[in-house]
Motif scaffolding. Structure first.
Motif: not given
Length: 233
Positions: A25, A27-28, A48-50, A53-56, A78, A80
């Protein structure tokens, strides 16, 4: 970056790696938490895929028998999804996914249910909530050909939670409900006669502790037997 490895043990009790795949990924990073076998000898993995800015994103990835990606479906952006569980229909190879969508601020949860076709397209997804309470789905079984049995729990802000079994049709419409007062059900099996055996814990109001429990009910919720803390009750 995550590496997904599938292992097998042959009839000669030898062990080897069948395939290994990397999921990147830009960006994360990607985190897989559950894996399920599919009807066509492939796999689906949930994770989960980041994104930024810590959004999933919560994702479901379908793999074929050699680990090639067939599709990737975003189930929730965004948010969980806790304790996901997946079953696949034999009739049309569609997938049903349940879980609890967690609020990162209040830690409340809303029950989540989705149906995905064999190509990874979301047919429908639904959320179920109760005012001033947290609700989540934790496991499901597909009772052929057209019924879903789903277990979950409701918590009203205290530690004590109430377990339940929901019966739904494959359109996500609730057809029946059985509640278990101060008992959380963690897993269940459906017998050939549609009686149900549950495993979980019950809250003891005298001691303030949980006690392990197992019990069998009819499909209408009438208790046949129950077993708690290593002794029958």
């Amino acid at each position: 970056l995550i590496v997904l490895s599938i292992f097998f043990i042959s009839s000669k009790i030898t062990c080897g790696q069948e395939f290994s795949k990397e999921f990147n990924n830009a960006t994360g990073f990607v985190l897989f938490t559950k894996a399920f076998k599919t009807n066509d000898s492939g796999y689906v993995v949930f994770g989960e895929r980041n994104i930024i800015n810590n959004k999933w994103d919560e994702i479901l990835v379908k793999l074929n028998s050699v680990g090639d990606t067939v599709f990737t479906t975003i189930l929730s952006a965004n948010e969980s999804i806790a304790n996901p569980s997946i079953v696949q229909s034999i009739s049309d190879s569609s997938f049903f996914v349940v879980g609890g969508i967690q609020n990162a601020i209040s830690f409340d949860s809303i029950a989540f249910l989705a149906k995905i076709n064999s190509m990874g397209e979301i047919i429908w997804q639904k959320q179920y909530s109760i005012q001033d309470s947290a609700i989540s789905f934790t496991n499901l079984k597909l009772i052929a050909p057209d019924s879903l049995f789903i277990i979950g729990a409701v918590t009203d802000g205290s530690y004590i939670s109430e377990g339940f079994l929901l019966k739904m049709d494959t359109a996500g419409t609730i057809t029946d409900q059985i509640s278990f007062n101060e008992t959380r059900v963690n897993d269940f099996i459906v017998l050939p006669n549609h009686n149900i055996v549950f495993a979980g814990s019950s809250y003891d109001t005298n001691t303030g502790f949980d006690a392990g429990t197992a019990f069998e009910t009819t499909s209408e919720g009438d208790t046949i037997w129950s077993y708690t803390d290593g002794g029958p009750i």
